[in-house]
Design a protein around this motif. Structure first.
Motif, PDB file in Angstrom:
ATOM      1  N   LEU A 229       0.807  -1.215   0.000  1.00 42.06           N
ATOM      2  CA  LEU A 229       0.000   0.000   0.000  1.00 42.06           C
ATOM      3  C   LEU A 229       0.841   1.265   0.000  1.00 42.06           C
ATOM      4  O   LEU A 229       0.526   2.227  -0.689  1.00 42.06           O
ATOM      5  N   TRP A 230       1.925   1.275   0.784  1.00 44.14           N
ATOM      6  CA  TRP A 230       2.662   2.515   0.988  1.00 44.14           C
ATOM      7  C   TRP A 230       4.041   2.548   0.346  1.00 44.14           C
ATOM      8  O   TRP A 230       4.690   3.587   0.343  1.00 44.14           O
ATOM      9  N   SER A 231       4.503   1.441  -0.186  1.00 49.46           N
ATOM     10  CA  SER A 231       5.884   1.366  -0.666  1.00 49.46           C
ATOM     11  C   SER A 231       6.155   2.394  -1.763  1.00 49.46           C
ATOM     12  O   SER A 231       5.432   2.484  -2.750  1.00 49.46           O
ATOM     13  N   GLY A 232       7.225   3.179  -1.550  1.00 42.45           N
ATOM     14  CA  GLY A 232       7.658   4.130  -2.561  1.00 42.45           C
ATOM     15  C   GLY A 232       6.861   5.405  -2.636  1.00 42.45           C
ATOM     16  O   GLY A 232       7.118   6.242  -3.502  1.00 42.45           O
ATOM     17  N   LEU A 233       5.894   5.605  -1.742  1.00 42.51           N
ATOM     18  CA  LEU A 233       5.026   6.780  -1.832  1.00 42.51           C
ATOM     19  C   LEU A 233       5.466   7.922  -0.941  1.00 42.51           C
ATOM     20  O   LEU A 233       4.860   8.993  -0.980  1.00 42.51           O
ATOM     21  N   GLY A 234       6.482   7.729  -0.114  1.00 44.89           N
ATOM     22  CA  GLY A 234       6.948   8.809   0.743  1.00 44.89           C
ATOM     23  C   GLY A 234       7.160   8.342   2.166  1.00 44.89           C
ATOM     24  O   GLY A 234       7.149   7.147   2.470  1.00 44.89           O
ATOM     25  N   MET A 235       7.361   9.310   3.061  1.00 47.09           N
ATOM     26  CA  MET A 235       7.568   9.023   4.471  1.00 47.09           C
ATOM     27  C   MET A 235       6.228   8.820   5.149  1.00 47.09           C
ATOM     28  O   MET A 235       5.358   9.694   5.112  1.00 47.09           O
TER      29      MET A 235
ATOM     30  N   LYS B 111      -0.311  20.911   6.187  1.00 47.63           N
ATOM     31  CA  LYS B 111       0.704  21.942   6.386  1.00 47.63           C
ATOM     32  C   LYS B 111       1.708  21.512   7.459  1.00 47.63           C
ATOM     33  O   LYS B 111       2.918  21.691   7.315  1.00 47.63           O
ATOM     34  N   LEU B 112       1.200  20.926   8.515  1.00 44.08           N
ATOM     35  CA  LEU B 112       2.051  20.514   9.627  1.00 44.08           C
ATOM     36  C   LEU B 112       3.022  19.415   9.213  1.00 44.08           C
ATOM     37  O   LEU B 112       4.212  19.445   9.528  1.00 44.08           O
ATOM     38  N   VAL B 113       2.519  18.441   8.467  1.00 40.70           N
ATOM     39  CA  VAL B 113       3.338  17.271   8.141  1.00 40.70           C
ATOM     40  C   VAL B 113       4.258  17.527   6.946  1.00 40.70           C
ATOM     41  O   VAL B 113       5.209  16.771   6.727  1.00 40.70           O
ATOM     42  N   ALA B 114       4.007  18.606   6.193  1.00 42.89           N
ATOM     43  CA  ALA B 114       4.841  18.882   5.020  1.00 42.89           C
ATOM     44  C   ALA B 114       6.290  19.136   5.394  1.00 42.89           C
ATOM     45  O   ALA B 114       7.197  18.927   4.583  1.00 42.89           O
ATOM     46  N   SER B 115       6.524  19.606   6.611  1.00 41.95           N
ATOM     47  CA  SER B 115       7.891  19.921   7.032  1.00 41.95           C
ATOM     48  C   SER B 115       8.578  18.738   7.695  1.00 41.95           C
ATOM     49  O   SER B 115       9.701  18.878   8.182  1.00 41.95           O
ATOM     50  N   TYR B 116       7.936  17.579   7.706  1.00 42.47           N
ATOM     51  CA  TYR B 116       8.500  16.451   8.443  1.00 42.47           C
ATOM     52  C   TYR B 116       9.855  16.025   7.899  1.00 42.47           C
ATOM     53  O   TYR B 116      10.789  15.776   8.651  1.00 42.47           O
ATOM     54  N   LYS B 117       9.949  15.931   6.575  1.00 39.69           N
ATOM     55  CA  LYS B 117      11.230  15.571   5.972  1.00 39.69           C
ATOM     56  C   LYS B 117      11.431  16.401   4.711  1.00 39.69           C
ATOM     57  O   LYS B 117      10.605  16.372   3.818  1.00 39.69           O
TER      58      LYS B 117
ATOM     59  N   GLN C  60       7.990  13.639   0.467  1.00 43.14           N
ATOM     60  CA  GLN C  60       6.625  13.863   0.892  1.00 43.14           C
ATOM     61  C   GLN C  60       6.302  12.932   2.051  1.00 43.14           C
ATOM     62  O   GLN C  60       6.822  11.821   2.151  1.00 43.14           O
ATOM     63  N   SER C  61       5.464  13.417   2.973  1.00 47.73           N
ATOM     64  CA  SER C  61       5.119  12.677   4.183  1.00 47.73           C
ATOM     65  C   SER C  61       3.618  12.478   4.239  1.00 47.73           C
ATOM     66  O   SER C  61       2.843  13.358   3.841  1.00 47.73           O
ATOM     67  N   ILE C  62       3.211  11.334   4.759  1.00 53.68           N
ATOM     68  CA  ILE C  62       1.805  10.934   4.774  1.00 53.68           C
ATOM     69  C   ILE C  62       1.358  10.730   6.215  1.00 53.68           C
ATOM     70  O   ILE C  62       2.007  10.006   6.978  1.00 53.68           O
ATOM     71  N   LEU C  63       0.265  11.350   6.585  1.00 57.04           N
ATOM     72  CA  LEU C  63      -0.286  11.222   7.935  1.00 57.04           C
ATOM     73  C   LEU C  63      -1.646  10.545   7.859  1.00 57.04           C
ATOM     74  O   LEU C  63      -2.620  11.119   7.391  1.00 57.04           O
ATOM     75  N   ARG C  64      -1.693   9.287   8.330  1.00 53.79           N
ATOM     76  CA  ARG C  64      -2.967   8.568   8.371  1.00 53.79           C
ATOM     77  C   ARG C  64      -3.813   9.039   9.546  1.00 53.79           C
ATOM     78  O   ARG C  64      -3.300   9.572  10.533  1.00 53.79           O
ATOM     79  N   ASN C  65      -5.109   8.831   9.452  1.00 52.66           N
ATOM     80  CA  ASN C  65      -6.014   9.249  10.529  1.00 52.66           C
ATOM     81  C   ASN C  65      -5.619   8.626  11.862  1.00 52.66           C
ATOM     82  O   ASN C  65      -5.635   9.293  12.901  1.00 52.66           O
ATOM     83  N   ALA C  66      -5.261   7.348  11.836  1.00 50.39           N
ATOM     84  CA  ALA C  66      -4.948   6.649  13.081  1.00 50.39           C
ATOM     85  C   ALA C  66      -3.682   7.189  13.742  1.00 50.39           C
ATOM     86  O   ALA C  66      -3.471   6.990  14.944  1.00 50.39           O
ATOM     87  N   ALA C  67      -2.830   7.869  12.971  1.00 52.69           N
ATOM     88  CA  ALA C  67      -1.573   8.391  13.519  1.00 52.69           C
ATOM     89  C   ALA C  67      -1.712   9.815  14.048  1.00 52.69           C
ATOM     90  O   ALA C  67      -0.771  10.340  14.650  1.00 52.69           O
ATOM     91  N   ILE C  68      -2.860  10.446  13.831  1.00 48.60           N
ATOM     92  CA  ILE C  68      -3.024  11.857  14.194  1.00 48.60           C
ATOM     93  C   ILE C  68      -2.833  12.103  15.690  1.00 48.60           C
ATOM     94  O   ILE C  68      -2.083  13.015  16.079  1.00 48.60           O
ATOM     95  N   PRO C  69      -3.486  11.358  16.602  1.00 45.03           N
ATOM     96  CA  PRO C  69      -3.348  11.678  18.035  1.00 45.03           C
ATOM     97  C   PRO C  69      -1.907  11.666  18.529  1.00 45.03           C
ATOM     98  O   PRO C  69      -1.460  12.619  19.178  1.00 45.03           O
TER      99      PRO C  69
END
Length: 691
Positions: free
Chosen positions: A223-229, A329-335, A340-349
């Protein structure tokens, strides 16, 4: 029902309670559901070290050459190779060259009054006393990139957030691609449209996902391979805060997380096993949800777009992908960079909990200080125990926005801005103020030159484009400003001389001639002149309608040049109506003049209605700051009060000469008390912003 990942729950709200909302056939088959669509996916794309990248492309330099962009004596941009030497933005040029002797230094382009064609030029050592900074090259490059975004993502909403950032709403494209890959979902079951979708496939969309050009780098079918952080569900490593753009430390390395985010550096980094391994553990990866599928599709679309921008234009970008604008906007600066960085709903808290809440936009300044003092809190996690009712009792009912943003809820839309700018402006903050009317001609010509250059470029793309009004605004002190505006007659050759002639006329109306000033000053009728800021701009910029009978009549509101009448923009916004607040924690460089990258808002007027004569008076304001608008409004009222004062004196047979401006003492009216969260954003309490 599983326990809520949030604390302080005080109402039933699906956005808060359920980070894995039920996706129904109605959600999938309906377009235009807006910000409450549970399949919503937004991205924030940020151009890496943009000003430096623009100069590197203009000069055709190797991307690995250390380069900085200079404005007067300070650095406003540092590329990533230069950051390896510990060079930081806003550093003195001498210190930067000591750290890297072979550093390439480029001064931003400037407008030179001696240049006849009014085009910005590049020189090594321009004089701030005679030149004005130009960022037009960066604006043009930004437009190229924004246009390419729209070309590569047809159907997506693209909102220019700043000169180097864009929000993109990918929801509709994602919805169409889910239906393209799962055509059976186009027909709801017998239970109806509100039936939940069946569980998504465990591996998401396989490599054969059509069309092939949009499958990103999903080479192993996961699902996530090669799509970013991928931000881990566990919350470690701790996410970085919103970055100070184009800053660095001596430890910054290419393709590392943004080390300028020193708000918190917890254990772990993107090089940890949770990040470097393409195969996440079952606990970490979990069973994908339909929103995970949506995120993965959006990530593949964005990855392809970013690769095309790099290939065609040579610019690298970083991006964040999440359920709304705030989180993207918050996650764009992660790396950064080129990632590019991806924030799933379950990872938000777990992503939000360690974040210093005062780093969140609008939660800095006085509001953030008040929250920190009231609850003894520093991080988002410290505030999650507070219920909505308790927060509203302390900060007012409108503090629901604070309560929601701490939980990652943002209902703001991605709105594409019109292609034709409604205004154009050029401004100069004067290090040495203008102290005599005769000194204004120099700066008016420079500002007119910038306007002529920008209007000419805009008319090359849209020949029918023309401004209705020319506006001149000056600041004599923080609480005393003056403005004049007049219709701007159409000309087939709107060069610098044409604009400068109209600007000089407004200047004389504002400050008088040199002879008049000298005479009035000798008689004690005027205070010493001290102009610290000059703004010249166009408002009411529009394209002529097809089949217009007479272009002069169209722009002047009459049938010919002999029937000119003042053109007023159709706005009635008063000083207290603007709810937009400036981010007091914005760490971007405070470029002088109007060169932050965003256009001045010439179309907004402040207004008041005189209780004595019943007339309504408006004045164009080029700034969103409530304090500034308040100052303009007070000046407008004072000028009109002087008119009535002179009339009253004339009726009484007294002297009708207007007294010196500073000698009028006005009785202050008691203003109604501002309560709740609004008091932290009210003009009375907002902190002053240096101009």
């Amino acid at each position: 029902m599983p326990a809520s990942p949030w604390k302080g729950k005080s109402r039933e709200d699906s956005d808060v309670e359920d980070l894995n909302p039920v996706i129904t056939y109605r959600h999938l088959l309906s377009s235009g559901l807006g910000v409450r669509n549970p399949l919503r996916v937004c991205a924030l794309t940020d151009m890496d070290a943009f000003y430096a990248a623009c100069e590197q492309q203009r000069l055709k330099l190797n991307p690995e050459v250390p380069l900085v962009v200079r404005q007067w004596d300070a650095l406003i941009a540092v590329n990533y190779p230069a950051r390896k030497y510990g060079i930081t933005r806003m550093e003195k040029i001498t210190a930067a060259v000591e750290k890297c002797p072979h550093l390439r230094v480029v001064h931003v382009a400037t407008f030179d009054p001696s240049t006849p064609d009014a085009k910005p030029i590049y020189t090594d050592n321009p004089d701030s006393e005679t030149h004005k900074v130009s960022l037009d090259h960066y604006r043009k490059e930004s437009k190229k990139i924004m246009d390419l975004f729209k070309e590569l993502l047809p159907g997506a909403e693209v909102e220019r957030a700043s000169i180097d950032e864009a929000f993109i709403d990918l929801t509709e494209l994602v919805r169409q691609r889910i239906l393209a890959h799962f055509p059976e979902l186009a027909t709801p079951p017998s239970e109806g449209f509100d039936s939940p979708l069946p569980p998504p496939p465990p591996m998401g969309i396989p490599l054969s996902y059509p069309p092939s050009r949009l499958d990103g780098n999903n080479h192993d079918g996961s699902l996530w391979s090669g799509l970013g952080m991928l931000i881990p569900l566990s919350g470690k490593p701790s996410p970085p805060s919103q970055p100070k753009k184009e800053t660095a430390s001596s430890t910054t390395i290419e393709n590392a997380p943004d080390e300028s985010n020193t708000a918190y550096q917890a254990a772990g980094s993107p090089d940890d096993e949770a990040f470097s391994s393409p195969d996440m553990t079952a606990e970490e990866d979990g069973t994908p949800t339909w929103h995970d599928i949506a995120l993965s599709i959006a990530a593949s679309l964005l990855l392809k777009m970013r690769e095309e921008v790099k290939s065609r234009l040579g610019y690298t970008t970083s991006a964040g992908i999440a359920r709304n604008k705030f989180l993207a906007k918050l996650v764009a600066s992660y790396k950064k960079r080129d990632s590019q960085s991806i924030l799933r709903n379950a990872a938000i808290p777990n992503y939000l909990r360690p974040l210093p809440f005062q780093k969140i936009r609008f939660l800095g300044g006085k509001l953030g200080s008040a929250i920190a003092a009231t609850y003894g809190a520093q991080t988002v996690g410290d505030l999650l125990d507070i219920s909505l009712e308790e927060m509203q009792s302390k900060l007012g009912e409108n503090s629901i926005w604070v309560w929601e943003i701490l939980r990652g809820i943002d209902r703001s839309e991605v709105k594409e801005k019109p292609p034709v700018p409604k205004s154009m402006g050029a401004a100069k903050n004067l290090q040495h103020p203008i102290t005599h009317p005769s000194q204004g001609a120099h700066w008016l010509r420079i500002l007119a030159g910038e306007l002529a250059f920008r209007l000419q470029e805009a008319r090359e793309e849209a020949p029918g484009l023309w401004p209705k009004t020319l506006v001149l605004h000056i600041r004599l002190s923080y609480n005393y400003t003056k403005s004049k505006q007049a219709p701007f007659p159409f000309s087939r050759s709107p060069g610098i001389d044409y604009i400068c002639k109209a600007a000089n006329k407004l200047w004389v109306e504002l400050v008088g001639t040199g002879a008049e000033y000298d005479k009035n000053k000798a008689n004690g009728r005027v205070a010493a002149m001290k102009v610290t800021h000059v703004f010249l701009g166009f408002s009411g910029v529009a394209t002529m309608a097809a089949g217009q009978r007479n272009i002069d009549a169209f722009f002047l509101g009459g049938t010919g040049l002999g029937k000119r009448k003042a053109v007023e923009d159709d706005f009635s916004e008063s000083v207290g109506a603007d709810k937009k607040q400036r981010d007091t924690d914005d760490d971007r460089p405070a470029l002088e003049d109007n060169d932050e990258g965003s256009e001045p808002n010439l179309g907004v007027d402040v207004s008041f209605r005189c209780t004595r004569c019943g007339e309504t008076f408006r004045r164009t304001v080029d700034d969103d700051d409530p304090e500034y608008r308040k100052a303009v409004l007070e000046t407008l009222k004072m000028e009109h009060d002087d008119f009535h004062f002179a009339q009253d004196l004339a009726k009484e047979g007294g002297i009708s000469t207007r007294p010196p401006q500073g000698n009028i003492k006005k009785k202050k009216k008691k203003k109604p008390e501002v309560k709740g969260i609004a008091k932290y954003f009210s003009p009375q309490s907002s902190s002053s912003r240096q101009r």
